[in-house]
Every structure is written in structure tokens, then in C-alpha cells.
Motif scaffolding. Structure first.
Motif, mmCIF file in Angstrom:
data_model
loop_
_atom_site.group_PDB
_atom_site.id
_atom_site.type_symbol
_atom_site.label_atom_id
_atom_site.label_comp_id
_atom_site.label_asym_id
_atom_site.label_seq_id
_atom_site.Cartn_x
_atom_site.Cartn_y
_atom_site.Cartn_z
ATOM 1 N N VAL A 105 0.834 -1.201 0.000
ATOM 2 C CA VAL A 105 0.000 0.000 0.000
ATOM 3 C C VAL A 105 0.865 1.245 0.000
ATOM 4 C CG1 VAL A 105 -1.666 1.324 1.351
ATOM 5 C CG2 VAL A 105 -1.972 -1.142 1.066
ATOM 6 N N ALA A 106 1.944 1.226 0.794
ATOM 7 C CA ALA A 106 2.832 2.389 0.845
ATOM 8 C C ALA A 106 3.467 2.663 -0.519
ATOM 9 C CB ALA A 106 3.922 2.164 1.887
ATOM 10 N N ARG A 107 3.735 1.605 -1.260
ATOM 11 C CA ARG A 107 4.389 1.758 -2.564
ATOM 12 C C ARG A 107 3.401 2.138 -3.656
ATOM 13 N NH1 ARG A 107 6.007 -2.868 -2.760
ATOM 14 N NH2 ARG A 107 4.519 -3.791 -4.212
ATOM 15 N N THR A 108 2.199 1.571 -3.627
ATOM 16 C CA THR A 108 1.262 1.731 -4.735
ATOM 17 C C THR A 108 0.143 2.733 -4.449
ATOM 18 O OG1 THR A 108 -0.205 -0.047 -3.976
ATOM 19 C CG2 THR A 108 1.676 -0.675 -5.380
ATOM 20 N N GLY A 109 -0.194 2.924 -3.166
ATOM 21 C CA GLY A 109 -1.341 3.764 -2.842
ATOM 22 C C GLY A 109 -2.668 3.177 -3.276
ATOM 23 N N ASP A 110 -2.723 1.862 -3.504
ATOM 24 C CA ASP A 110 -3.924 1.223 -4.016
ATOM 25 C C ASP A 110 -5.012 1.178 -2.943
ATOM 26 O OD1 ASP A 110 -5.398 -0.463 -5.997
ATOM 27 O OD2 ASP A 110 -5.188 -1.959 -4.425
ATOM 28 N N ALA A 111 -6.172 1.738 -3.243
ATOM 29 C CA ALA A 111 -7.245 1.859 -2.259
ATOM 30 C C ALA A 111 -7.822 0.500 -1.871
ATOM 31 C CB ALA A 111 -8.351 2.756 -2.806
ATOM 32 N N GLU A 112 -7.970 -0.392 -2.828
ATOM 33 C CA GLU A 112 -8.545 -1.699 -2.523
ATOM 34 C C GLU A 112 -7.612 -2.506 -1.627
ATOM 35 O OE1 GLU A 112 -10.948 -5.108 -2.360
ATOM 36 O OE2 GLU A 112 -11.304 -2.959 -2.581
ATOM 37 N N SER A 113 -6.307 -2.448 -1.890
ATOM 38 C CA SER A 113 -5.352 -3.133 -1.014
ATOM 39 C C SER A 113 -5.366 -2.513 0.371
ATOM 40 C CB SER A 113 -3.938 -3.058 -1.612
ATOM 41 O OG SER A 113 -3.880 -3.730 -2.850
ATOM 42 N N ALA A 114 -5.468 -1.193 0.441
ATOM 43 C CA ALA A 114 -5.537 -0.520 1.738
ATOM 44 C C ALA A 114 -6.778 -0.968 2.502
ATOM 45 C CB ALA A 114 -5.539 0.988 1.545
ATOM 46 N N LEU A 132 -8.783 7.944 -1.483
ATOM 47 C CA LEU A 132 -9.949 7.095 -1.682
ATOM 48 C C LEU A 132 -10.904 7.791 -2.639
ATOM 49 C CD1 LEU A 132 -10.726 5.918 1.979
ATOM 50 C CD2 LEU A 132 -9.186 4.885 0.287
ATOM 51 N N PRO A 133 -11.033 7.285 -3.855
ATOM 52 C CA PRO A 133 -11.987 7.892 -4.795
ATOM 53 C C PRO A 133 -13.398 7.918 -4.202
ATOM 54 C CG PRO A 133 -10.566 6.308 -5.918
ATOM 55 C CD PRO A 133 -10.317 6.141 -4.455
ATOM 56 N N ASP A 143 -16.172 7.349 -5.462
ATOM 57 C CA ASP A 143 -17.102 6.320 -5.917
ATOM 58 C C ASP A 143 -16.685 4.913 -5.511
ATOM 59 O OD1 ASP A 143 -14.887 6.223 -7.515
ATOM 60 O OD2 ASP A 143 -15.986 6.079 -9.413
ATOM 61 N N GLU A 144 -15.654 4.770 -4.695
ATOM 62 C CA GLU A 144 -15.261 3.449 -4.186
ATOM 63 C C GLU A 144 -15.792 3.317 -2.766
ATOM 64 O OE1 GLU A 144 -11.369 1.952 -4.748
ATOM 65 O OE2 GLU A 144 -11.127 2.865 -6.732
ATOM 66 N N ALA A 145 -16.983 2.758 -2.648
ATOM 67 C CA ALA A 145 -17.716 2.792 -1.384
ATOM 68 C C ALA A 145 -17.090 1.929 -0.299
ATOM 69 C CB ALA A 145 -19.160 2.341 -1.625
ATOM 70 N N TRP A 146 -16.583 0.754 -0.691
ATOM 71 C CA TRP A 146 -16.129 -0.186 0.325
ATOM 72 C C TRP A 146 -14.994 0.390 1.185
ATOM 73 C CZ3 TRP A 146 -15.369 -6.116 -0.971
ATOM 74 C CH2 TRP A 146 -15.471 -6.843 0.220
ATOM 75 N N PRO A 147 -13.943 0.977 0.602
ATOM 76 C CA PRO A 147 -12.909 1.573 1.463
ATOM 77 C C PRO A 147 -13.460 2.663 2.385
ATOM 78 C CG PRO A 147 -12.092 1.337 -0.780
ATOM 79 C CD PRO A 147 -13.548 1.040 -0.828
ATOM 80 N N HIS A 148 -14.408 3.451 1.895
ATOM 81 C CA HIS A 148 -14.999 4.475 2.756
ATOM 82 C C HIS A 148 -15.768 3.833 3.919
ATOM 83 C CE1 HIS A 148 -13.987 8.076 0.510
ATOM 84 N NE2 HIS A 148 -14.332 7.466 -0.617
ATOM 85 N N GLU A 149 -16.468 2.737 3.629
ATOM 86 C CA GLU A 149 -17.216 2.070 4.695
ATOM 87 C C GLU A 149 -16.277 1.492 5.746
ATOM 88 O OE1 GLU A 149 -18.246 -1.402 6.553
ATOM 89 O OE2 GLU A 149 -18.514 -1.961 4.453
ATOM 90 N N VAL A 150 -15.153 0.879 5.313
ATOM 91 C CA VAL A 150 -14.187 0.318 6.269
ATOM 92 C C VAL A 150 -13.531 1.434 7.075
ATOM 93 C CG1 VAL A 150 -12.021 -0.959 6.480
ATOM 94 C CG2 VAL A 150 -13.799 -1.760 4.899
ATOM 95 N N LEU A 172 -21.615 7.884 5.131
ATOM 96 C CA LEU A 172 -22.607 8.458 4.218
ATOM 97 C C LEU A 172 -22.164 8.321 2.770
ATOM 98 C CD1 LEU A 172 -23.688 11.627 6.237
ATOM 99 C CD2 LEU A 172 -25.132 9.654 5.653
ATOM 100 N N LEU A 173 -20.862 8.470 2.518
ATOM 101 C CA LEU A 173 -20.355 8.236 1.164
ATOM 102 C C LEU A 173 -20.604 6.787 0.741
ATOM 103 C CD1 LEU A 173 -16.927 10.133 1.195
ATOM 104 C CD2 LEU A 173 -18.918 10.680 -0.208
ATOM 105 N N ALA A 174 -20.431 5.857 1.683
ATOM 106 C CA ALA A 174 -20.576 4.442 1.353
ATOM 107 C C ALA A 174 -22.018 4.059 1.049
ATOM 108 C CB ALA A 174 -20.032 3.581 2.492
ATOM 109 N N THR A 175 -22.990 4.821 1.555
ATOM 110 C CA THR A 175 -24.395 4.466 1.311
ATOM 111 C C THR A 175 -24.789 4.635 -0.147
ATOM 112 O OG1 THR A 175 -25.170 6.712 1.830
ATOM 113 C CG2 THR A 175 -25.061 5.121 3.657
#
Length: 777
Positions: free
Chosen positions: A290-299, A324-325, A327-334, A353-356
Motif C-alpha cells: 500500500v505504501a508503494r502503490t497507494g492502491d485503495a482496494e489493497s488498503a 480514496l476515490p 465512488d469506491e464505497a467499500w474503502p470508505h465504509e471500512v 454516508l459516502l458508502a451508502t
């Protein structure tokens, strides 16, 4: 004190033993001997193990004699649980060998140091010229003997030592002495080195494994493909894949090269694996990825692993460090989940609220929003969010729970504030855990027969203890804290205290009535801990403020004292759980004139990985044996403290053809819970209160120990033989023997329960006198 056959006794008190010694949980490790020449092979082995078994992460013992610091760093980068162990090389110089001057021959014996490990119950050795291609679950579940694959060329009598599954009885001084005697005598096949010694000592006495667990490359001569079911591929012989390989084995070597990856490639490959990823590996490999890529799903995956382990601030940190984009709800919910778990509620609300906005995450996000509103006492808002969650998914369990809580009508208090005690507890929902449902009332009985709102002002532990709550408490005569698993980090996490009472320090300091902590337990599982300093700080303040600080067992006392400065140790005293003395507390109690000819069985499934490890299949099979054995004497019924406890009945029927009646105790009121337990002859229970409640109403118990608190209680009543580990190799036979023994001597055992209970009652009575003095009664 008498013990029954199979009972475990120790010289140390239970409070001084490590948690795995109390639960009997098997400690499993992998092991390899590694040197600089074979380091490339070992690195490939580590990668292959993680990628082929992504849900497995045990200690990996690295036996070595000359590894450089840089090599050790490369190893540690691939695995979070490396245990380095230096070999006493001179020990093996006393062995007779076929070629004393060949350094490779000399090092071939060093793997025998694995038999000198004493920290583990099962050790799986892997040669460094192996790669793991398939599931190793069968090996992890092995419980007996020394297991290996027979040699390819020599039939079934001799083993190939490239893979060994070694149980504790072989990890002993006695077995090491046999190895040493054979090695020094030279009475073995000298050209077979360590393998020769093992075959000479065992003489064919080993558990045979299928060849797929040590599939030697010689089976693939002529460039045959690797069979699909191969679990471990072994590159025996002089020519290793990292040294150029050998003609005629190209297809096998292609499989090895699948794991010749850079660290970055390996991390990405692990994060992309389907299914359940082990927390330790996920955090270890995912954090640098995550530190190297900044990938939201991996985070998100790494953060979810942190949350599952109770490391909520770490989850916040990893997700806050990446973009965290919207429109990517799952990372916002976590992230919302993590933020609410550290009491950063406003930020959590924004993320949730973003995740809803995403249909697949909306119900969960709405349920968390409902939970936060309920924590703040905003019932209408909580019901609105929970209803929104149910509109997205009518079957969503959490949304339904919060809708029910938000819609419930608070009990009307009939007494005046000046006559009441405030009571912080976990007040369980209607269909919640039966033991937790009973606890608040029973705690109140410790202060007198009136448990109603005339004398008591209820404070739900999970609600934010704000200024309004503080004002209400300070208007009462005192504050009692107890009822529910309060010293546990993960049921309803918060950042204010890091335990179950959601109280900020400033409000705890401002409580100006006597604080009485009553029969609280330190409820961390084996493998679970309070990692945050916040808990220690809150705990210390609570002890300093308390006029009475009583814990329900001496194991909890030892754990809590270890977190406190010495001058506070004496404030921590023993107060048994009041459920264990219910016969003396419940007004008008009479023992039953007759008992039903039944045995009640309870099993718990919350945090199943921490309870069972790799042994659930073994546990279920052994329970099936016990149910059949005990069932020959009396009827066995399943008693479910919570809905999930019914799984034991489903699994026994599906896997072993056994049907048990199920009693839904989660639907019972408190009197019915006590009555049922008082009328049976024996309770075999895994939950703490499946032991303490029946004991408290005078019924014999056998505890299925999967949590240290069970052993703590049995130690306090000086009856450790009334418990058996869920991991016990002979669980079925031991349980049957102890249960039938109790049934055959039932009146004597009931009398013993009463006698044990009397000792707890004397402590409770003495404490009650101190409590009356504190309250001026």
C-alpha cells in the motif's frame, strides 16, 4: 483434591500460566534448515507457502549456522513470524558420517535440531528445495505420530525426510538421545545422512502420507507434467532450479519459477489471492504494498485485517494514507468503521454516508450509522438509518438489530434518584446471549433483593457517557460497574476507554459518587490482546477512582495487576461472578426436588479461529464420540446461549449423523434460564456462563475450555478436573469418562458443587459488608 485419568495438573497456579497452556491450544510451526547456498530455494519456499495457503500463518523456525544479516532481512521481509534458531554445529561433529570432509554432508544433519524445539506441539519440516503447490490443511490437522511420505525407490518401510510432521512426543530429550546414539554409533545408512538416522531409529514406525505431500521430481523424469493434486514438489538431487536445473525436468522447474518473484511482485500476488487471507501475512505484505502503490482496494484489505484484530487506529492510519476515490464505497465504509471504533464519530459519519451510495455496501453503512446514532442516544436518527438499511436489504441482520434497539421503549424508573444506584452494564437484546442477559440482574442481587428500576438507574456500557449521563449518575447514591464482558477489546470498540464502557477520561474523573467495579472479568482470548495504551490509561484511572474494584477470578486479577503500577495492586480484589452463587442470592430459591435425566451440551462459535485453531474437525469428531458415549446413559440436548451456538447441532447431524434436540435459551427469561440449568443433571459448556450459571444453581459442570477464563474459574474452585480442552487429543474418551463418572456419583458431586460454592459465597458476603460500608448502609 482428586483428579480423574487424563486430567492435567501443573505446579503453577492458573493465573501464572500462559493462555495457550490454559486452553490447550496446539502451537504449530514450520521449520527448515537454511544456509546461504540454499537461501534462494528457501525464499521461493516461503513465497509458495503463502500463495498456496493464503489463510495459513504459523511460526516458521529457521535453523541456521551462517546466515548473513542481509539474508535474514530478506527472509523476514517475506514472513511475519520468523523464529531464528542457531544450530549447535559441534554437536553433530560427533556423528559418524560417510564423508567427514564434505561440508554439504555435514550440514545435512543440522535439520535434526528441529527435535530440540520445545515450544511447539506440532512442527512441520520442509526442505529448502521444495515449493508448496496445494492445500496443507491435512498436515496441520494431524495430531498423532511422526508422519512422512515413504521413499520413492525403497517402498513403504523407509521415509523421505524432506517433509516431516512431528508431534510433541518426538520433540523430547528421549527421542533426541536415540538420534544421538544412532548418529554416534554409525549404525545407519551413512550416505543417507539425517534421513538414514531417522529410518534407523524409527524402523518403519511412522505415519504414511500420500506422495503428493512430498512429490519428488524423479517421478517426473522425461519432462512429465506435475500432477494437479501435488501439494509439495521436492527438487531432490544435486541440480537445483536456482542453480540452473537439470535436463528432463523443465516442466517441473517451470512450477518452481512461478515463485521466483521480487518482493513487490510477491506482495501484489498475495494481495490478489482470492478467499481468506491470514491477518499476519496480509498486514506484513500489504503494508509495504500500500505504501508503494497507494492502491485503495489493497488498503481496504489491510485495514479490515487490522479491524478484525482490534487494531482500529492502525486501520485508520492505513486508509487515511491513501487517496480514496469518492465512488469506491467499500474503502470508505471500512474507514468509517475504523473511525467510529476510535470514537472519531463526525469523520466516521462522513465516510459512511459516502458508502451508502453503493447498493452493495449501503445496508452495512446504514447499520453503522444507526449504531453511532444509538451510541449518542439519538433514537429517532438511529431508527431512520436502520430503516434505510432494511429498505436496501430486508434481510440485513445488523440493520434489524439496530432498528429494534432504537424502537425499544426505555424502562420507566419508579424510584427517586437519591434512593438509586447507577449501574453500568451490557444490557443484552431480547434474543441475545443468555448469559449476558442474566448478568445485570444477578449483579444487582449482590447489592440486595430489589433489582428493579425503583432502586437502579441503568447505564448501557456501550452508550457514550456524556455530560448528561454524568449528571444523572452523580445524582445517584453510587455507581456499580459490572455485567457483561466489559474488559474485552472488540465487542463494541471505542477510543475513549478502549474497553466496553464508552467513557472519556474527563467524565470518569468527574464522577463524584462511590464507584464499585463488581465481578468484571478480563475476557481476552488466547491470541487476543489490548494493544493500545489507551486501555491501560483508562484502567489505571478506573482503579484509582474506585472505592471497590472486584474481578471475578484470580486469573483476571493477575492480568489486570500486570497493567497497573505496584501501588494499585492491592486495590484489585477477588469478587466471584454472582451467577456462581445464585442459590444464595435469588430470593426464595429452593433446589429442585427432582432433576430431568438429561445432559445439556453448549458450544460457542464467536471468534471460532481463536477457539479452535486448526482443530475444529477434530473437536467435532470427538464431541460426536462423547455424545454417543454419554447418550448411552442419558439424553443429551444442545443448549444454545445465542443463535450461533446452534451450529453444533447442525454440524453433528451433517458430519456425523447425530441429531440433538436444541433448546433456544436465548429466548428464555432469567428465571427460565436458571430453572432449566437447575433441573438437569450435568452441563457440558464452552461459554463461561454455561459453566458459572449451572454451577451457581447447584448443577455439576464440565467446561469445554477454549478460553482462559474457563480455566481461571475452575482453578478458583479447585476443580481443574471439571474442565477439558477442546484441543485434547482424546477429548471424546475423556469427556465420556468424566461425564459418566459424575452421573454415577451425582449426589456426591452435587454436594461438592455446594461446598465449592460456599467458599465463593463467603467471599461475596465479606465483600458485601464492605460495599454496605461504602454506601453508608
Amino acid at each position: 483434591m482428586t483428579t480423574t485419568p487424563g486430567a492435567t495438573t501443573t505446579a503453577l497456579p492458573a493465573s501464572a500460566l500462559p493462555s495457550d497452556a490454559l486452553t490447550g491450544k496446539r502451537r504449530v510451526a514450520f521449520a527448515s534448515y537454511v544456509d546461504e547456498n540454499y537461501l534462494p530455494g528457501f525464499l521461493a519456499l516461503l513465497r509458495s507457502l503463502a500463495l498456496s495457503n493464503p489463510g495459513v500463518c504459523e511460526d516458521f523456525v529457521v535453523l541456521h549456522d551462517d546466515l548473513r544479516p542481509g539474508s535474514i532481512a530478506r527472509i523476514r521481509a517475506l514472513h511475519p513470524r520468523i523464529v531464528l534458531r542457531r544450530v549447535d554445529t559441534g554437536h553433530y561433529d560427533t556423528y559418524k558420517k560417510g564423508d567427514q570432509d564434505n561440508y554439504l554432508v555435514r550440514k545435512a544433519y543440522f535439520i535434526l535440531d528441529v527435535f530440540r524445539l520445545r515450544e511447539y506441539d506440532t512442527v512441520i519440516t520442509l526442505d529448502t528445495d521444495m515449493v508448496v503447490l496445494g492445500d496443507l490443511g491435512e498436515l496441520l490437522r494431524l495430531r498423532e505420530g511422526l508422519a512422512a511420505v515413504p521413499q520413492f525407490f525403497y517402498g513403504q518401510h523407509k521415509l523421505n525426510s524432506g517433509l516431516l510432521v512431528i508431534q510433541r512426543e518426538y520433540l523430547s530429550d528421549a527421542f533426541c538421545a536415540k538420534l544421538d546414539a544412532t548418529g554416534r554409533s554409525g549404525d545407519y545408512e551413512l550416505d543417507k545422512h539425517d534421513q538414514g538416522i531417522l529410518n534407523a531409529v524409527l524402523d518403519g514406525d511412522f505415519v504414511r502420507l500420500d506422495a503428493r505431500y512430498n512429490f519428488v521430481k524423479r517421478r517426473l523424469s522425461g519432462d512429465l507434467p506435475v500432477p494437479e493434486d501435488t501439494a509439495i514438489l521436492h527438487f531432490t538431487g544435486r541440480h537445483k532450479p536456482w542453480q540452473g536445473g537439470e535436463a528432463g525436468y523443465g516442466r517441473a522447474e517451470e512450477r518452481w519459477r512461478e515463485f521466483e518473484l521480487s518482493d513487490a511482485e510477491f506482495q501484489a500476488a498475495y494481495l490478489a489471492r482470492p478467499g481468506t487471507l491470514h491477518h499476519d501475512l496480509l498486514v506484513h505484505l500489504g503494508t509495504p504494498h500500500v505504501a508503494r502503490t497507494g492502491d485503495a482496494e489493497s488498503a481496504r484489505k489491510v485495514a479490515a485485517a487490522h479491524i478484525a484484530a482490534g487494531d482500529y487506529q492502525d486501520a485508520v492510519d492505513v486508509l487515511s494514507g491513501v487517496h480514496l476515490p469518492l465512488d469506491e464505497a467499500w474503502p470508505h465504509e471500512v474507514l468509517g468503521h475504523a473511525l467510529m471504533s476510535v470514537s472519531r464519530y463526525d469523520e466516521a459519519r462522513a465516510r459512511l454516508l459516502l458508502a451508502t451510495a453503493a447498493p452493495n455496501r449501503a445496508a452495512t453503512a446504514y447499520a453503522r450509522l444507526a449504531q453511532m446514532a444509538w451510541v449518542h442516544g439519538e433514537h429517532a436518527e438511529s431508527l431512520r438509518y436502520a430503516t434505510a438499511g432494511l429498505s436496501v436489504d430486508p434481510t440485513h441482520r445488523a440493520s434489524r438489530l439496530w432498528a429494534r434497539r432504537a424502537a425499544s421503549v426505555p424502562e420507566q424508573e419508579t424510584g427517586g434518584a437519591e434512593d438509586q444506584l447507577a449501574h453500568v452494564a451490557f444490557y443484552m437484546d431480547r434474543q441475545g446471549n443468555a448469559g449476558d442477559k442474566l448478568l445485570p440482574e444477578t449483579v444487582r442481587l449482590g447489592f440486595g433483593p430489589d433489582t428493579t428500576s425503583r432502586r437502579w438507574h441503568s447505564v448501557h456500557a456501550h452508550r457514550l457517557f456524556d455530560e448528561a449521563a454524568l449528571e444523572r449518575v452523580n445524582a445517584r447514591r453510587g455507581l456499580v460497574i459490572g455485567g457483561g464482558g466489559l474488559f474485552i477489546p472488540d465487542t463494541m470498540p471505542n477510543g475513549n476507554s478502549a474497553w466496553q464502557w464508552n467513557v472519556p477520561d474527563e467524565h470518569l474523573r468527574a464522577v463524584d459518587v462511590p464507584i464499585m467495579v463488581y465481578a468484571v472479568g478480563f475476557n481476552a482470548f488466547d491470541g487476543q490482546s489490548y494493544r493500545a495504551g489507551r486501555f491501560r490509561e483508562s484502567l489505571r484511572l478506573l482503579v484509582e477512582k474506585s472505592a471497590f474494584f472486584g474481578l471475578r477470578n484470580h486469573g483476571s486479577i493477575a492480568r489486570v495487576r500486570a497493567m497497573l503500577p505496584g501501588h494499585l495492586h492491592d486495590k484489585v480484589r477477588f469478587q466471584p461472578c454472582p451467577t456462581t452463587v445464585s442459590r444464595h442470592l435469588v430470593p426464595g430459591w429452593t433446589d429442585p426436588a427432582e432433576r430431568e435425566d438429561t445432559v445439556l451440551l453448549n458450544a460457542a462459535y464467536d471468534r471460532a479461529g481463536l477457539r479452535f485453531g486448526h482443530d475444529y474437525g477434530h473437536f467435532l469428531a470427538e464431541i460426536a464420540k462423547a455424545v454417543r458415549g454419554i447418550g448411552a446413559h442419558t439424553e443429551v440436548r444442545c443448549v444454545a446461549h445465542s443463535l450461533d451456538d446452534e451450529r453444533i447441532a447442525f454440524d453433528l447431524r451433517r458430519e456425523h449423523g447425530i441429531s440433538l434436540p436444541v433448546i433456544p435459551m436465548y429466548d428464555f427469561d432469567n428465571d427460565a434460564i436458571r430453572d432449566l440449568y437447575a433441573r438437569t443433571r450435568l452441563v457440558i459448556g464452552m461459554r463461561g456462563h454455561a459453566g458459572m450459571i449451572p454451577f451457581g444453581v447447584g448443577t455439576p459442570i464440565i467446561s469445554l475450555i477454549s478460553h482462559p477464563k474457563m480455566a481461571y474459574f475452575l482453578a478458583d474452585i479447585e476443580r481443574p478436573e471439571w474442565g477439558v480442552s477442546v484441543h485434547d487429543r482424546n477429548l471424546g474418551a475423556v469427556l465420556t469418562e468424566r461425564a459418566t463418572g459424575i452421573l454415577d456419583r451425582h449426589a456426591t458431586t452435587v454436594a461438592d458443587v455446594h461446598e465449592r460454592q460456599q467458599a465463593l459465597w463467603k467471599v461475596t458476603e465479606a465483600n458485601a459488608a464492605d460495599l454496605r460500608a461504602i454506601l453508608g448502609e
